[in-house]
Design a protein around this motif. Structure first.
Motif, PDB file in Angstrom:
ATOM      1  N   LEU A 119       0.845  -1.195   0.000  1.00 29.43           N
ATOM      2  CA  LEU A 119       0.000   0.000   0.000  1.00 29.43           C
ATOM      3  C   LEU A 119       0.884   1.250   0.000  1.00 29.43           C
ATOM      4  O   LEU A 119       2.000   1.229   0.527  1.00 29.43           O
ATOM      5  CB  LEU A 119      -0.893   0.029   1.253  1.00 29.43           C
ATOM      6  N   PRO A 120       0.368   2.331  -0.555  1.00 31.96           N
ATOM      7  CA  PRO A 120       1.113   3.595  -0.447  1.00 31.96           C
ATOM      8  C   PRO A 120       1.316   3.953   1.033  1.00 31.96           C
ATOM      9  O   PRO A 120       0.486   3.606   1.880  1.00 31.96           O
ATOM     10  CB  PRO A 120       0.200   4.614  -1.140  1.00 31.96           C
ATOM     11  N   PRO A 121       2.390   4.653   1.364  1.00 35.42           N
ATOM     12  CA  PRO A 121       2.698   4.939   2.773  1.00 35.42           C
ATOM     13  C   PRO A 121       1.550   5.615   3.526  1.00 35.42           C
ATOM     14  O   PRO A 121       1.245   5.230   4.652  1.00 35.42           O
ATOM     15  CB  PRO A 121       3.920   5.857   2.702  1.00 35.42           C
ATOM     16  N   ARG A 122       0.912   6.606   2.932  1.00 37.03           N
ATOM     17  CA  ARG A 122      -0.166   7.321   3.631  1.00 37.03           C
ATOM     18  C   ARG A 122      -1.361   6.388   3.856  1.00 37.03           C
ATOM     19  O   ARG A 122      -1.980   6.400   4.905  1.00 37.03           O
ATOM     20  CB  ARG A 122      -0.575   8.553   2.821  1.00 37.03           C
ATOM     21  N   CYS A 123      -1.666   5.568   2.881  1.00 45.16           N
ATOM     22  CA  CYS A 123      -2.769   4.613   2.992  1.00 45.16           C
ATOM     23  C   CYS A 123      -2.488   3.614   4.116  1.00 45.16           C
ATOM     24  O   CYS A 123      -3.359   3.315   4.925  1.00 45.16           O
ATOM     25  CB  CYS A 123      -2.950   3.900   1.654  1.00 45.16           C
ATOM     26  N   ARG A 124      -1.263   3.124   4.176  1.00 44.06           N
ATOM     27  CA  ARG A 124      -0.852   2.185   5.222  1.00 44.06           C
ATOM     28  C   ARG A 124      -0.939   2.852   6.598  1.00 44.06           C
ATOM     29  O   ARG A 124      -1.405   2.263   7.568  1.00 44.06           O
ATOM     30  CB  ARG A 124       0.569   1.694   4.934  1.00 44.06           C
ATOM     31  N   GLN A 125      -0.528   4.110   6.673  1.00 44.42           N
ATOM     32  CA  GLN A 125      -0.564   4.849   7.936  1.00 44.42           C
ATOM     33  C   GLN A 125      -2.006   5.040   8.408  1.00 44.42           C
ATOM     34  O   GLN A 125      -2.309   4.847   9.588  1.00 44.42           O
ATOM     35  CB  GLN A 125       0.131   6.196   7.754  1.00 44.42           C
ATOM     36  N   VAL A 126      -2.887   5.400   7.490  1.00 41.50           N
ATOM     37  CA  VAL A 126      -4.303   5.579   7.840  1.00 41.50           C
ATOM     38  C   VAL A 126      -4.890   4.260   8.321  1.00 41.50           C
ATOM     39  O   VAL A 126      -5.598   4.208   9.325  1.00 41.50           O
ATOM     40  CB  VAL A 126      -5.099   6.143   6.638  1.00 41.50           C
ATOM     41  N   SER A 138     -12.130  11.299  11.765  1.00 45.44           N
ATOM     42  CA  SER A 138     -11.918  12.716  12.059  1.00 45.44           C
ATOM     43  C   SER A 138     -10.604  12.943  12.795  1.00 45.44           C
ATOM     44  O   SER A 138      -9.866  13.888  12.500  1.00 45.44           O
ATOM     45  CB  SER A 138     -13.074  13.267  12.897  1.00 45.44           C
ATOM     46  N   GLN A 139     -10.301  12.075  13.745  1.00 46.86           N
ATOM     47  CA  GLN A 139      -9.053  12.208  14.503  1.00 46.86           C
ATOM     48  C   GLN A 139      -7.840  11.990  13.593  1.00 46.86           C
ATOM     49  O   GLN A 139      -6.834  12.697  13.712  1.00 46.86           O
ATOM     50  CB  GLN A 139      -9.024  11.197  15.650  1.00 46.86           C
ATOM     51  N   ILE A 140      -7.950  11.033  12.688  1.00 46.58           N
ATOM     52  CA  ILE A 140      -6.844  10.764  11.764  1.00 46.58           C
ATOM     53  C   ILE A 140      -6.648  11.951  10.831  1.00 46.58           C
ATOM     54  O   ILE A 140      -5.516  12.373  10.572  1.00 46.58           O
ATOM     55  CB  ILE A 140      -7.097   9.477  10.961  1.00 46.58           C
ATOM     56  N   ALA A 141      -7.758  12.498  10.327  1.00 39.98           N
ATOM     57  CA  ALA A 141      -7.676  13.649   9.425  1.00 39.98           C
ATOM     58  C   ALA A 141      -6.973  14.810  10.115  1.00 39.98           C
ATOM     59  O   ALA A 141      -6.111  15.476   9.527  1.00 39.98           O
ATOM     60  CB  ALA A 141      -9.073  14.059   8.966  1.00 39.98           C
ATOM     61  N   GLU A 142      -7.321  15.047  11.351  1.00 39.59           N
ATOM     62  CA  GLU A 142      -6.694  16.134  12.105  1.00 39.59           C
ATOM     63  C   GLU A 142      -5.215  15.845  12.352  1.00 39.59           C
ATOM     64  O   GLU A 142      -4.361  16.714  12.181  1.00 39.59           O
ATOM     65  CB  GLU A 142      -7.423  16.317  13.437  1.00 39.59           C
ATOM     66  N   LYS A 143      -4.919  14.617  12.728  1.00 37.85           N
ATOM     67  CA  LYS A 143      -3.535  14.233  13.041  1.00 37.85           C
ATOM     68  C   LYS A 143      -2.626  14.317  11.809  1.00 37.85           C
ATOM     69  O   LYS A 143      -1.490  14.773  11.901  1.00 37.85           O
ATOM     70  CB  LYS A 143      -3.522  12.822  13.614  1.00 37.85           C
ATOM     71  N   LEU A 144      -3.135  13.877  10.650  1.00 32.99           N
ATOM     72  CA  LEU A 144      -2.326  13.851   9.432  1.00 32.99           C
ATOM     73  C   LEU A 144      -2.493  15.104   8.572  1.00 32.99           C
ATOM     74  O   LEU A 144      -1.862  15.222   7.521  1.00 32.99           O
ATOM     75  CB  LEU A 144      -2.672  12.610   8.594  1.00 32.99           C
ATOM     76  N   GLU A 145      -3.374  15.981   9.023  1.00 35.04           N
ATOM     77  CA  GLU A 145      -3.649  17.238   8.320  1.00 35.04           C
ATOM     78  C   GLU A 145      -4.107  17.001   6.886  1.00 35.04           C
ATOM     79  O   GLU A 145      -3.592  17.579   5.931  1.00 35.04           O
ATOM     80  CB  GLU A 145      -2.434  18.162   8.365  1.00 35.04           C
ATOM     81  N   VAL A 146      -5.079  16.094   6.747  1.00 34.41           N
ATOM     82  CA  VAL A 146      -5.725  15.826   5.461  1.00 34.41           C
ATOM     83  C   VAL A 146      -7.234  15.864   5.686  1.00 34.41           C
ATOM     84  O   VAL A 146      -7.701  15.914   6.818  1.00 34.41           O
ATOM     85  CB  VAL A 146      -5.305  14.451   4.876  1.00 34.41           C
ATOM     86  N   SER A 147      -7.987  15.837   4.599  1.00 29.01           N
ATOM     87  CA  SER A 147      -9.442  15.868   4.738  1.00 29.01           C
ATOM     88  C   SER A 147      -9.966  14.522   5.233  1.00 29.01           C
ATOM     89  O   SER A 147      -9.337  13.476   5.026  1.00 29.01           O
ATOM     90  CB  SER A 147     -10.098  16.212   3.400  1.00 29.01           C
ATOM     91  N   LYS A 148     -11.133  14.556   5.871  1.00 27.95           N
ATOM     92  CA  LYS A 148     -11.764  13.334   6.344  1.00 27.95           C
ATOM     93  C   LYS A 148     -12.105  12.426   5.158  1.00 27.95           C
ATOM     94  O   LYS A 148     -11.989  11.211   5.246  1.00 27.95           O
ATOM     95  CB  LYS A 148     -13.030  13.679   7.131  1.00 27.95           C
ATOM     96  N   ASN A 149     -12.501  13.029   4.051  1.00 27.41           N
ATOM     97  CA  ASN A 149     -12.816  12.269   2.844  1.00 27.41           C
ATOM     98  C   ASN A 149     -11.593  11.479   2.373  1.00 27.41           C
ATOM     99  O   ASN A 149     -11.702  10.314   1.972  1.00 27.41           O
ATOM    100  CB  ASN A 149     -13.312  13.224   1.747  1.00 27.41           C
ATOM    101  N   MET A 150     -10.425  12.095   2.429  1.00 27.15           N
ATOM    102  CA  MET A 150      -9.195  11.417   2.009  1.00 27.15           C
ATOM    103  C   MET A 150      -8.877  10.248   2.955  1.00 27.15           C
ATOM    104  O   MET A 150      -8.447   9.177   2.510  1.00 27.15           O
ATOM    105  CB  MET A 150      -8.041  12.426   1.988  1.00 27.15           C
ATOM    106  N   VAL A 151      -9.098  10.448   4.238  1.00 24.25           N
ATOM    107  CA  VAL A 151      -8.873   9.380   5.219  1.00 24.25           C
ATOM    108  C   VAL A 151      -9.796   8.205   4.910  1.00 24.25           C
ATOM    109  O   VAL A 151      -9.375   7.045   4.907  1.00 24.25           O
ATOM    110  CB  VAL A 151      -9.106   9.901   6.657  1.00 24.25           C
ATOM    111  N   GLU A 152     -11.071   8.499   4.621  1.00 24.90           N
ATOM    112  CA  GLU A 152     -12.026   7.440   4.313  1.00 24.90           C
ATOM    113  C   GLU A 152     -11.611   6.678   3.060  1.00 24.90           C
ATOM    114  O   GLU A 152     -11.720   5.454   3.002  1.00 24.90           O
ATOM    115  CB  GLU A 152     -13.420   8.026   4.143  1.00 24.90           C
ATOM    116  N   ARG A 153     -11.120   7.397   2.054  1.00 31.66           N
ATOM    117  CA  ARG A 153     -10.687   6.738   0.824  1.00 31.66           C
ATOM    118  C   ARG A 153      -9.486   5.818   1.077  1.00 31.66           C
ATOM    119  O   ARG A 153      -9.422   4.709   0.563  1.00 31.66           O
ATOM    120  CB  ARG A 153     -10.333   7.772  -0.241  1.00 31.66           C
TER     121      ARG A 153
END
Length: 172
Positions: A119-126, A138-153
């Motif tokens: 998996l891509p590094p960010r995907c693996r991290q999420v 929501s917590q992951i989005a805040e922690k990684l400074e990305v949108s919640k939609n991106m975290v869900e994807r």
């Protein structure tokens, strides 16, 4: 045009947001809630629900509700061994797994690790933060400074890759 992510007629976004939230509210344990959701999804597919049910979301919600009741009844039979009885845990025999079973588990874990490593590094991290650490989207989005939609994807991609790999294992 937003594409919904479905599996066997079930909208996974609904299952992992609304239904999981309902289950979590009923059992008050996020880990047990995920176990119940996954058991419900498995029972749905085993019951041939894909072909015979016109309302799959209602059917899987009923399965989840029944599993919650079963869990409650099982919990009523549970007796704490180190509580009122004053028993020493050293006297409890722990079951042992056969060597073959341990080797099988190890091979499956190594295979899962290979999939996760691809998996891509960010995907693996999420995936790690969500499934292992127990963070919310929501917590992951805040922690990684990305949108919640991106975290869900990212989470859905990891789950789909693992699901596809499981199907390949079962075919072997």
């Amino acid at each position: 045009m937003e594409k919904t992510l479905t599996w066997c007629g079930i909208n996974l976004e609904w299952a992992y947001s609304d239904l999981l939230g309902y289950i979590r509210y009923k059992v008050a344990c996020p880990h047990l809630a995920k176990d119940i959701l996954h058991d419900a999804l498995i029972r749905y597919t085993v019951s041939n629900g894909i072909r015979f049910h016109k309302e799959p979301h209602a059917y899987i919600r009923t399965i989840a509700s029944n599993l919650i009741v079963n869990e409650y009844h099982a919990g009523q039979r549970f007796v704490s061994l180190d509580g009122e009885l004053g028993l020493n845990r050293e006297w409890i025999d722990t079951p042992t797994l056969s060597t073959e079973r341990l080797v099988d588990i190890k091979q499956r874990l190594e295979y899962i690790q290979q999939i996760l490593d691809q998996l891509p590094p960010r995907c693996r991290q999420v995936f790690w933060l969500y499934r292992v650490e127990g963070y919310t989207h929501s917590q992951i989005a805040e922690k990684l400074e990305v949108s919640k939609n991106m975290v869900e994807r990212h989470a859905m991609r990891a789950l789909l890759d693992l699901s596809n790999a499981r199907e390949l294992i079962e075919m072997e």
